[in-house]
Scaffold this active site. Sequence first.
Site, PDB file in Angstrom:
ATOM      1  N   SER A 122      38.700  45.616  49.016  1.00 24.81           N
ATOM      2  CA  SER A 122      37.473  44.892  49.134  1.00 24.81           C
ATOM      3  C   SER A 122      37.040  45.572  50.462  1.00 24.81           C
ATOM      4  O   SER A 122      36.248  45.217  50.730  1.00 24.81           O
ATOM      5  CB  SER A 122      38.197  43.607  49.652  1.00 24.81           C
ATOM      6  OG  SER A 122      38.414  43.217  49.011  1.00 24.81           O
ATOM      7  N   GLU A 152      49.181  48.132  41.639  1.00 18.70           N
ATOM      8  CA  GLU A 152      48.785  47.419  40.054  1.00 18.70           C
ATOM      9  C   GLU A 152      49.866  47.497  39.056  1.00 18.70           C
ATOM     10  O   GLU A 152      50.021  47.093  38.167  1.00 18.70           O
ATOM     11  CB  GLU A 152      47.524  47.288  39.165  1.00 18.70           C
ATOM     12  CG  GLU A 152      46.082  45.947  40.128  1.00 18.70           C
ATOM     13  CD  GLU A 152      44.669  46.319  40.584  1.00 18.70           C
ATOM     14  OE1 GLU A 152      44.714  47.222  39.284  1.00 18.70           O
ATOM     15  OE2 GLU A 152      44.470  46.257  41.071  1.00 18.70           O
ATOM     16  N   GLU A 156      45.807  51.413  50.105  1.00 21.37           N
ATOM     17  CA  GLU A 156      45.759  50.199  49.971  1.00 21.37           C
ATOM     18  C   GLU A 156      46.134  48.848  50.111  1.00 21.37           C
ATOM     19  O   GLU A 156      47.460  48.853  49.425  1.00 21.37           O
ATOM     20  CB  GLU A 156      45.541  50.269  48.327  1.00 21.37           C
ATOM     21  CG  GLU A 156      44.395  51.489  47.920  1.00 21.37           C
ATOM     22  CD  GLU A 156      43.907  50.756  46.882  1.00 21.37           C
ATOM     23  OE1 GLU A 156      42.656  51.077  46.541  1.00 21.37           O
ATOM     24  OE2 GLU A 156      44.512  50.648  45.859  1.00 21.37           O
ATOM     25  N   GLY A 203      37.132  49.311  43.912  1.00 28.81           N
ATOM     26  CA  GLY A 203      37.544  48.311  42.772  1.00 28.81           C
ATOM     27  C   GLY A 203      35.835  48.050  42.826  1.00 28.81           C
ATOM     28  O   GLY A 203      34.830  48.540  41.927  1.00 28.81           O
ATOM     29  N   GLY A 204      36.300  46.306  42.287  1.00 28.15           N
ATOM     30  CA  GLY A 204      34.855  45.833  42.426  1.00 28.15           C
ATOM     31  C   GLY A 204      33.540  46.164  42.756  1.00 28.15           C
ATOM     32  O   GLY A 204      32.228  46.507  41.984  1.00 28.15           O
ATOM     33  N   GLY A 210      41.269  43.291  45.773  1.00 26.86           N
ATOM     34  CA  GLY A 210      40.350  41.853  45.134  1.00 26.86           C
ATOM     35  C   GLY A 210      40.111  40.710  45.898  1.00 26.86           C
ATOM     36  O   GLY A 210      39.957  39.131  45.397  1.00 26.86           O
ATOM     37  N   HIS A 255      48.965  53.234  41.833  1.00 27.15           N
ATOM     38  CA  HIS A 255      47.666  52.023  42.282  1.00 27.15           C
ATOM     39  C   HIS A 255      49.513  50.390  42.579  1.00 27.15           C
ATOM     40  O   HIS A 255      49.990  50.310  41.636  1.00 27.15           O
ATOM     41  CB  HIS A 255      47.715  52.091  41.652  1.00 27.15           C
ATOM     42  CG  HIS A 255      45.861  50.820  41.790  1.00 27.15           C
ATOM     43  ND1 HIS A 255      46.400  49.750  41.629  1.00 27.15           N
ATOM     44  CD2 HIS A 255      45.010  51.179  42.666  1.00 27.15           C
ATOM     45  CE1 HIS A 255      45.230  49.007  42.886  1.00 27.15           C
ATOM     46  NE2 HIS A 255      44.244  49.934  42.923  1.00 27.15           N
ATOM     47  N   ASN A 286      37.152  53.192  41.241  1.00 30.92           N
ATOM     48  CA  ASN A 286      38.443  52.693  40.363  1.00 30.92           C
ATOM     49  C   ASN A 286      37.706  51.580  39.555  1.00 30.92           C
ATOM     50  O   ASN A 286      37.682  50.933  40.042  1.00 30.92           O
ATOM     51  CB  ASN A 286      39.583  52.232  41.084  1.00 30.92           C
ATOM     52  CG  ASN A 286      40.801  51.823  40.081  1.00 30.92           C
ATOM     53  OD1 ASN A 286      40.107  52.169  38.631  1.00 30.92           O
ATOM     54  ND2 ASN A 286      41.415  51.358  40.386  1.00 30.92           N
ATOM     55  N   TRP A 287      37.609  51.645  38.272  1.00 30.21           N
ATOM     56  CA  TRP A 287      36.693  50.984  37.680  1.00 30.21           C
ATOM     57  C   TRP A 287      37.897  50.389  36.929  1.00 30.21           C
ATOM     58  O   TRP A 287      37.479  49.123  36.617  1.00 30.21           O
ATOM     59  CB  TRP A 287      35.974  51.624  36.452  1.00 30.21           C
ATOM     60  CG  TRP A 287      34.559  52.375  36.781  1.00 30.21           C
ATOM     61  CD1 TRP A 287      34.012  52.582  38.065  1.00 30.21           C
ATOM     62  CD2 TRP A 287      33.781  53.357  35.538  1.00 30.21           C
ATOM     63  NE1 TRP A 287      32.897  52.797  38.083  1.00 30.21           N
ATOM     64  CE2 TRP A 287      32.767  53.229  36.866  1.00 30.21           C
ATOM     65  CE3 TRP A 287      33.410  53.392  33.997  1.00 30.21           C
ATOM     66  CZ2 TRP A 287      31.827  54.362  36.310  1.00 30.21           C
ATOM     67  CZ3 TRP A 287      32.726  53.341  33.833  1.00 30.21           C
ATOM     68  CH2 TRP A 287      31.753  54.211  35.041  1.00 30.21           C
ATOM     69  N   LYS A 288      39.148  50.739  37.058  1.00 24.80           N
ATOM     70  CA  LYS A 288      40.337  49.793  36.623  1.00 24.80           C
ATOM     71  C   LYS A 288      39.788  49.259  34.818  1.00 24.80           C
ATOM     72  O   LYS A 288      39.286  49.827  34.211  1.00 24.80           O
ATOM     73  CB  LYS A 288      40.723  47.693  37.392  1.00 24.80           C
ATOM     74  CG  LYS A 288      40.072  48.646  39.103  1.00 24.80           C
ATOM     75  CD  LYS A 288      40.900  47.310  40.419  1.00 24.80           C
ATOM     76  CE  LYS A 288      41.163  47.940  40.972  1.00 24.80           C
ATOM     77  NZ  LYS A 288      41.571  46.324  42.212  1.00 24.80           N
TER      78      LYS A 288
HETATM   79  P1  13P Z   1      38.202  46.233  45.658  1.00 24.43           P
HETATM   80  O1  13P Z   1      37.910  46.889  45.778  1.00 24.43           O
HETATM   81  O2  13P Z   1      38.525  45.307  44.255  1.00 24.43           O
HETATM   82  O3  13P Z   1      39.527  45.236  46.553  1.00 24.43           O
HETATM   83  O4  13P Z   1      39.885  46.437  44.237  1.00 24.43           O
HETATM   84  C1  13P Z   1      40.150  48.121  45.381  1.00 24.43           C
HETATM   85  C2  13P Z   1      40.907  48.942  45.044  1.00 24.43           C
HETATM   86  O5  13P Z   1      42.533  48.540  43.939  1.00 24.43           O
HETATM   87  C3  13P Z   1      41.423  50.431  44.527  1.00 24.43           C
HETATM   88  O6  13P Z   1      41.964  51.520  43.791  1.00 24.43           O
END
Ligand code: 13P
Length: 248
Positions: free
Chosen positions: A209, A96, A165, A230-231, A171, A94, A9-11
């Site tokens: 994470s 977010e 999640e 994510g990251g 994050g 998600h 997930n590149w956000k």
């Molecule tokens: P991180 O891997 O950066 O914690 O993000 C997880 C995420 O929200 C994937 O959708």
Amino acid sequence: MKSKLIVGNWKMNGGLQANSDLLLAIQSGMSETSCRAAVCVPLPYLAQMQTLLQGSALAWGAQDVSAHQSGAYTGEVSASMLRDFAVRYCIVGHSERRHYHGESDALVASKVQCVLSAGITPIVCVGESQTERAAGQTEAVVKRQLAAVIHANGHCISEIVVAYEPVWAIGTGLTASPEQAQDVHALLRQQLQAASSQAERIAILYGGSMNAENASSLLAQPDVDGGLIGGAALSANDFLTIMASASR
Ligand code: 13P
């Protein structure tokens, strides 16, 4: 055993040149024995994914969708528009989106309906906050979030992917322990089994994470069918290492 699924997930990250460099590096490190994998990118880059990834083993997807089919909804993008760019997956609900955009369980459930009717696989996110975990509400929260989606989608539920999640792990560098993740995944699996005779085919991903160091132990859990990253999905090396852990 079904092969695991690793989704990046590149956000809200990327750019034309950076995307192309990242994809080139990921694709050149992928082997024929790799697990299933995809990247969910910002909407303006879907056309670029279609051009660069057509015919590749790496699938692509979106990170959100409108709950409407068409009409006067300025700024929104419908599931049928996503289909025009051959997306395979669309992340829905998600944390977010739930947190910053006030998305309710009911809205998430109707977005899942739109995605399924466009022939796209929704990746439905559920997860509890730190406060909810501390109050012993993890089970109630994730079950409530998933129940809304099951209720609205009936027998089509076997076509979804679920992502657990925990909000406190996103994050933050805090990761659910493999046992914590397994406990929640097993609950979600039971809930899906009660709703569908085909629940075994539903992949339940862990996200929060997940990185090159902790992926193997999380992915070794019996009910962890993959990861939503994510990251670490923004680094080709890290993403490939996670894929390799999922391909064993
Ligand atoms: P991180 O891997 O950066 O914690 O993000 C997880 C995420 O929200 C994937 O959708």
